[in-house]
Design an enzyme around this catalytic site. Structure first.
Site, short mmCIF file in Angstrom:
data_model
loop_
_atom_site.label_atom_id
_atom_site.label_comp_id
_atom_site.label_asym_id
_atom_site.label_seq_id
_atom_site.Cartn_x
_atom_site.Cartn_y
_atom_site.Cartn_z
N CYS A 121 0.75 -1.15 -0.05
CA CYS A 121 -0.08 0.17 0.00
C CYS A 121 1.00 1.42 0.11
O CYS A 121 1.32 1.95 -1.03
CB CYS A 121 -1.01 -0.09 1.04
SG CYS A 121 -2.55 0.76 0.77
N HIS A 229 -3.37 -5.38 0.62
CA HIS A 229 -2.99 -5.60 2.02
C HIS A 229 -3.09 -7.26 2.22
O HIS A 229 -3.88 -7.80 2.92
CB HIS A 229 -3.80 -4.84 3.07
CG HIS A 229 -3.72 -3.55 3.18
ND1 HIS A 229 -2.50 -3.20 4.12
CD2 HIS A 229 -4.15 -2.46 2.56
CE1 HIS A 229 -2.56 -1.87 4.06
NE2 HIS A 229 -3.70 -1.59 3.08
N GLU A 231 -0.99 -8.71 4.01
CA GLU A 231 -0.70 -9.23 5.51
C GLU A 231 -2.17 -9.45 6.20
O GLU A 231 -1.89 -10.07 7.31
CB GLU A 231 -0.06 -8.10 6.17
CG GLU A 231 -0.86 -6.78 6.83
CD GLU A 231 -1.29 -5.95 5.69
OE1 GLU A 231 -1.06 -6.03 4.49
OE2 GLU A 231 -2.07 -4.96 5.77
#
Ligand SMILES: N[C@@H](CCC(=O)NCCCC(=O)O)C(=O)O
Length: 258
Positions: A121, A229, A231
Protein backbone atom coordinates in the site's frame (compact mmCIF):
# COMPACT_ATOMS: atom_id res chain seq x y z
CA UNK A 1 -2.65 -19.50 14.21
CA UNK A 2 0.05 -19.05 16.84
CA UNK A 3 2.47 -16.23 16.28
CA UNK A 4 5.09 -18.09 18.28
CA UNK A 5 8.04 -18.31 15.93
CA UNK A 6 8.15 -21.73 14.31
CA UNK A 7 11.68 -23.24 14.26
CA UNK A 8 12.79 -23.95 10.74
CA UNK A 9 15.86 -25.49 9.16
CA UNK A 10 18.58 -22.98 8.40
CA UNK A 11 19.24 -19.59 9.99
CA UNK A 12 16.18 -17.57 10.91
CA UNK A 13 15.72 -14.63 8.51
CA UNK A 14 15.59 -11.19 10.13
CA UNK A 15 13.16 -8.81 8.41
CA UNK A 16 13.18 -5.07 9.00
CA UNK A 17 9.69 -3.53 9.16
CA UNK A 18 9.64 0.21 8.54
CA UNK A 19 7.91 2.40 11.13
CA UNK A 20 5.51 5.30 10.98
CA UNK A 21 6.59 8.18 13.19
CA UNK A 22 3.79 9.55 15.38
CA UNK A 23 3.48 11.98 18.26
CA UNK A 24 1.89 10.47 21.36
CA UNK A 25 1.35 13.38 23.77
CA UNK A 26 4.67 15.28 23.89
CA UNK A 27 6.82 12.44 22.62
CA UNK A 28 7.52 11.00 19.16
CA UNK A 29 7.10 7.26 18.78
CA UNK A 30 8.01 4.89 15.94
CA UNK A 31 5.31 2.31 15.28
CA UNK A 32 4.54 -0.60 12.97
CA UNK A 33 1.12 -2.18 12.71
CA UNK A 34 0.81 -5.56 14.40
CA UNK A 35 -0.66 -7.25 11.32
CA UNK A 36 2.56 -6.50 9.41
CA UNK A 37 4.63 -8.04 12.19
CA UNK A 38 2.46 -11.17 12.38
CA UNK A 39 2.47 -11.33 8.58
CA UNK A 40 6.27 -11.61 8.71
CA UNK A 41 6.09 -14.31 11.41
CA UNK A 42 3.19 -16.36 10.04
CA UNK A 43 3.49 -15.64 6.34
CA UNK A 44 7.24 -15.33 5.78
CA UNK A 45 8.47 -17.53 8.66
CA UNK A 46 10.87 -14.78 9.69
CA UNK A 47 11.59 -12.57 12.70
CA UNK A 48 10.42 -8.94 12.42
CA UNK A 49 12.37 -6.01 13.80
CA UNK A 50 10.99 -2.47 13.62
CA UNK A 51 13.20 0.03 11.80
CA UNK A 52 12.71 3.57 13.17
CA UNK A 53 12.20 6.60 10.91
CA UNK A 54 14.59 8.85 12.83
CA UNK A 55 15.12 12.58 12.11
CA UNK A 56 18.67 11.59 11.13
CA UNK A 57 17.92 8.41 9.15
CA UNK A 58 19.91 5.30 10.07
CA UNK A 59 22.83 4.63 7.74
CA UNK A 60 21.59 2.07 5.19
CA UNK A 61 24.75 -0.04 4.74
CA UNK A 62 25.22 -1.35 8.30
CA UNK A 63 21.45 -1.90 8.56
CA UNK A 64 21.20 -3.79 5.27
CA UNK A 65 24.26 -5.89 6.17
CA UNK A 66 22.34 -7.28 9.14
CA UNK A 67 18.91 -7.71 7.53
CA UNK A 68 17.64 -10.55 5.35
CA UNK A 69 14.64 -8.61 4.09
CA UNK A 70 12.63 -5.40 4.40
CA UNK A 71 8.89 -4.85 4.62
CA UNK A 72 7.59 -1.41 3.60
CA UNK A 73 4.19 -1.26 5.26
CA UNK A 74 0.95 0.52 4.59
CA UNK A 75 0.05 3.68 6.45
CA UNK A 76 -2.67 6.29 6.67
CA UNK A 77 -0.20 9.06 5.90
CA UNK A 78 0.64 10.03 2.32
CA UNK A 79 4.01 10.49 0.65
CA UNK A 80 4.71 14.23 0.52
CA UNK A 81 4.02 15.37 -3.07
CA UNK A 82 7.26 17.36 -3.37
CA UNK A 83 9.02 13.97 -3.67
CA UNK A 84 7.34 13.55 -7.08
CA UNK A 85 6.80 17.17 -8.15
CA UNK A 86 3.14 16.80 -7.24
CA UNK A 87 0.70 19.58 -6.44
CA UNK A 88 0.56 20.50 -2.73
CA UNK A 89 -1.65 18.14 -0.72
CA UNK A 90 -5.19 19.11 0.22
CA UNK A 91 -5.32 20.89 3.61
CA UNK A 92 -5.52 18.40 6.44
CA UNK A 93 -3.72 15.60 4.54
CA UNK A 94 -1.73 13.40 6.90
CA UNK A 95 1.98 13.18 6.08
CA UNK A 96 4.96 11.47 7.71
CA UNK A 97 8.03 13.46 6.73
CA UNK A 98 10.40 11.27 8.75
CA UNK A 99 9.08 8.09 7.22
CA UNK A 100 9.50 9.49 3.68
CA UNK A 101 13.10 10.48 4.47
CA UNK A 102 13.85 6.94 5.63
CA UNK A 103 11.95 4.76 3.16
CA UNK A 104 12.56 6.47 -0.18
CA UNK A 105 16.37 6.15 -0.07
CA UNK A 106 16.20 2.80 1.79
CA UNK A 107 14.16 1.20 -1.01
CA UNK A 108 16.85 2.03 -3.58
CA UNK A 109 19.67 1.02 -1.21
CA UNK A 110 18.00 -2.34 -0.49
CA UNK A 111 17.67 -3.17 -4.19
CA UNK A 112 21.26 -2.09 -4.84
CA UNK A 113 22.43 -4.30 -1.94
CA UNK A 114 20.37 -7.32 -3.07
CA UNK A 115 18.18 -7.33 0.05
CA UNK A 116 14.71 -8.80 -0.64
CA UNK A 117 11.85 -6.38 -0.13
CA UNK A 118 8.07 -6.37 -0.11
CA UNK A 119 6.04 -3.15 -0.30
CA UNK A 120 2.40 -2.86 0.79
CA UNK A 121 0.00 0.00 0.00
CA UNK A 122 1.95 3.09 1.14
CA UNK A 123 5.08 1.01 0.67
CA UNK A 124 3.95 0.30 -2.92
CA UNK A 125 3.49 4.02 -3.53
CA UNK A 126 6.91 4.71 -1.99
CA UNK A 127 8.54 2.28 -4.42
CA UNK A 128 6.95 4.04 -7.38
CA UNK A 129 8.10 7.46 -6.12
CA UNK A 130 11.59 6.17 -5.28
CA UNK A 131 11.92 5.09 -8.93
CA UNK A 132 10.85 8.51 -10.22
CA UNK A 133 7.16 7.83 -10.65
CA UNK A 134 4.18 9.98 -9.59
CA UNK A 135 0.91 9.48 -7.72
CA UNK A 136 -2.71 10.42 -8.16
CA UNK A 137 -3.37 12.11 -4.82
CA UNK A 138 -7.17 11.70 -4.85
CA UNK A 139 -8.10 8.82 -7.14
CA UNK A 140 -11.83 9.40 -6.57
CA UNK A 141 -11.58 13.00 -7.86
CA UNK A 142 -9.97 12.08 -11.19
CA UNK A 143 -13.09 10.63 -12.74
CA UNK A 144 -10.84 7.90 -14.17
CA UNK A 145 -11.12 5.15 -11.59
CA UNK A 146 -13.61 3.20 -9.52
CA UNK A 147 -13.73 3.65 -5.74
CA UNK A 148 -10.56 2.30 -4.12
CA UNK A 149 -11.10 3.64 -0.61
CA UNK A 150 -12.42 1.68 2.30
CA UNK A 151 -15.37 2.90 4.37
CA UNK A 152 -13.69 3.69 7.67
CA UNK A 153 -17.07 3.36 9.43
CA UNK A 154 -17.28 -0.30 8.46
CA UNK A 155 -16.02 -3.05 10.77
CA UNK A 156 -12.34 -3.84 10.11
CA UNK A 157 -13.23 -7.26 8.75
CA UNK A 158 -15.30 -5.55 6.07
CA UNK A 159 -12.69 -2.88 5.35
CA UNK A 160 -10.08 -5.56 4.61
CA UNK A 161 -12.37 -7.97 2.78
CA UNK A 162 -11.97 -8.56 -0.97
CA UNK A 163 -13.09 -5.45 -2.89
CA UNK A 164 -12.15 -6.03 -6.53
CA UNK A 165 -10.26 -8.25 -8.95
CA UNK A 166 -6.76 -7.63 -10.13
CA UNK A 167 -5.52 -9.09 -13.40
CA UNK A 168 -2.06 -10.57 -13.09
CA UNK A 169 0.16 -9.40 -15.95
CA UNK A 170 2.19 -12.01 -17.86
CA UNK A 171 5.92 -12.39 -17.30
CA UNK A 172 6.20 -11.03 -13.76
CA UNK A 173 6.82 -12.34 -10.24
CA UNK A 174 3.09 -12.66 -9.49
CA UNK A 175 2.46 -14.60 -12.72
CA UNK A 176 5.22 -17.00 -11.61
CA UNK A 177 3.55 -17.35 -8.21
CA UNK A 178 -0.12 -17.72 -9.13
CA UNK A 179 -0.28 -17.69 -12.93
CA UNK A 180 -1.94 -15.09 -15.13
CA UNK A 181 -5.61 -14.40 -14.61
CA UNK A 182 -7.63 -12.72 -11.90
CA UNK A 183 -7.25 -12.61 -8.13
CA UNK A 184 -9.47 -10.96 -5.51
CA UNK A 185 -7.86 -8.27 -3.32
CA UNK A 186 -8.87 -5.80 -0.66
CA UNK A 187 -8.64 -2.07 -1.32
CA UNK A 188 -7.90 0.67 1.23
CA UNK A 189 -6.26 3.57 -0.52
CA UNK A 190 -6.97 7.13 -1.65
CA UNK A 191 -3.84 7.47 -3.76
CA UNK A 192 -2.45 5.39 -6.61
CA UNK A 193 0.16 5.26 -9.34
CA UNK A 194 -0.12 7.93 -12.03
CA UNK A 195 3.20 7.73 -13.92
CA UNK A 196 5.06 4.46 -13.45
CA UNK A 197 8.57 4.75 -12.03
CA UNK A 198 11.48 4.33 -14.44
CA UNK A 199 12.45 0.68 -14.89
CA UNK A 200 9.54 -0.72 -12.86
CA UNK A 201 7.40 -3.58 -14.19
CA UNK A 202 3.63 -3.68 -13.92
CA UNK A 203 2.62 -6.91 -12.18
CA UNK A 204 -1.16 -6.43 -11.85
CA UNK A 205 -3.94 -4.00 -12.69
CA UNK A 206 -7.43 -3.28 -11.32
CA UNK A 207 -10.45 -3.54 -13.65
CA UNK A 208 -10.25 0.26 -14.19
CA UNK A 209 -6.64 -0.05 -15.38
CA UNK A 210 -5.05 1.30 -12.20
CA UNK A 211 -1.67 -0.30 -11.55
CA UNK A 212 -1.99 -2.45 -8.42
CA UNK A 213 1.36 -4.27 -8.23
CA UNK A 214 4.88 -3.52 -9.43
CA UNK A 215 8.33 -5.09 -9.30
CA UNK A 216 11.94 -4.13 -10.01
CA UNK A 217 12.82 -6.52 -12.87
CA UNK A 218 16.57 -5.82 -12.77
CA UNK A 219 16.80 -6.37 -9.00
CA UNK A 220 19.21 -9.09 -7.84
CA UNK A 221 16.70 -10.06 -5.13
CA UNK A 222 12.93 -10.29 -4.70
CA UNK A 223 11.51 -6.77 -5.06
CA UNK A 224 7.70 -6.67 -5.24
CA UNK A 225 5.15 -4.12 -4.08
CA UNK A 226 1.36 -4.37 -4.04
CA UNK A 227 -1.37 -1.79 -3.47
CA UNK A 228 -3.57 -4.19 -1.49
CA UNK A 229 -3.02 -5.67 2.00
CA UNK A 230 -1.81 -9.29 1.85
CA UNK A 231 -0.80 -9.15 5.52
CA UNK A 232 -4.47 -9.13 6.52
CA UNK A 233 -5.12 -12.60 7.99
CA UNK A 234 -2.34 -13.79 5.69
CA UNK A 235 -2.92 -17.49 6.41
CA UNK A 236 -6.56 -17.34 5.33
CA UNK A 237 -5.88 -16.35 1.70
CA UNK A 238 -3.75 -18.65 -0.48
CA UNK A 239 -2.95 -15.69 -2.73
CA UNK A 240 -1.84 -13.40 0.10
CA UNK A 241 0.10 -16.27 1.71
CA UNK A 242 1.91 -17.07 -1.56
CA UNK A 243 3.22 -13.49 -1.67
CA UNK A 244 4.57 -13.60 1.88
CA UNK A 245 6.00 -17.11 1.39
CA UNK A 246 7.85 -16.04 -1.77
CA UNK A 247 9.22 -13.04 0.13
CA UNK A 248 10.14 -15.28 3.08
CA UNK A 249 11.89 -17.75 0.77
CA UNK A 250 14.03 -14.95 -0.65
CA UNK A 251 14.86 -13.74 2.89
CA UNK A 252 15.74 -17.30 4.00
CA UNK A 253 18.06 -17.69 0.99
CA UNK A 254 19.90 -14.49 2.02
CA UNK A 255 20.10 -15.69 5.62
CA UNK A 256 21.52 -19.05 4.49
CA UNK A 257 24.33 -17.26 2.68
CA UNK A 258 25.56 -15.60 5.87
N1 LIG B 1 -2.12 6.70 2.54
C1 LIG B 1 -2.05 5.98 1.29
C2 LIG B 1 -1.80 4.50 1.58
C3 LIG B 1 -3.01 3.83 2.18
C4 LIG B 1 -2.69 2.73 3.17
O1 LIG B 1 -1.57 2.29 3.34
N2 LIG B 1 -3.76 2.33 3.86
C5 LIG B 1 -3.72 1.36 4.92
C6 LIG B 1 -3.57 2.07 6.25
C7 LIG B 1 -3.86 1.18 7.43
C8 LIG B 1 -3.06 -0.12 7.38
O2 LIG B 1 -1.84 -0.08 7.65
O3 LIG B 1 -3.65 -1.16 7.03
C9 LIG B 1 -3.34 6.13 0.49
O4 LIG B 1 -4.34 6.56 1.10
O5 LIG B 1 -3.35 5.80 -0.71
Amino acid sequence: MSTAFRPQSGPVPLVGVVADSKMVDPHRFHMAGEKYLTGVVNGADALPVIIPSLPDPLAAAPLLDRLDGLLFTGGYSNVEPHHYEGEPSKPGTLHDTLRDHTTLPLLRAAVDAGVPLLGICRGFQEMNVAWGGTLHQELHETGLFMEHRENKDDPLEQQYSPAHDVTIEPGGLLAELVGEGKQQVNSLHTQGIDRLGIGLQVEARAPDGLIEAISVPDSKAFALAVQWHPEWKVNESPFYLSIFQAFGKACAARAARR
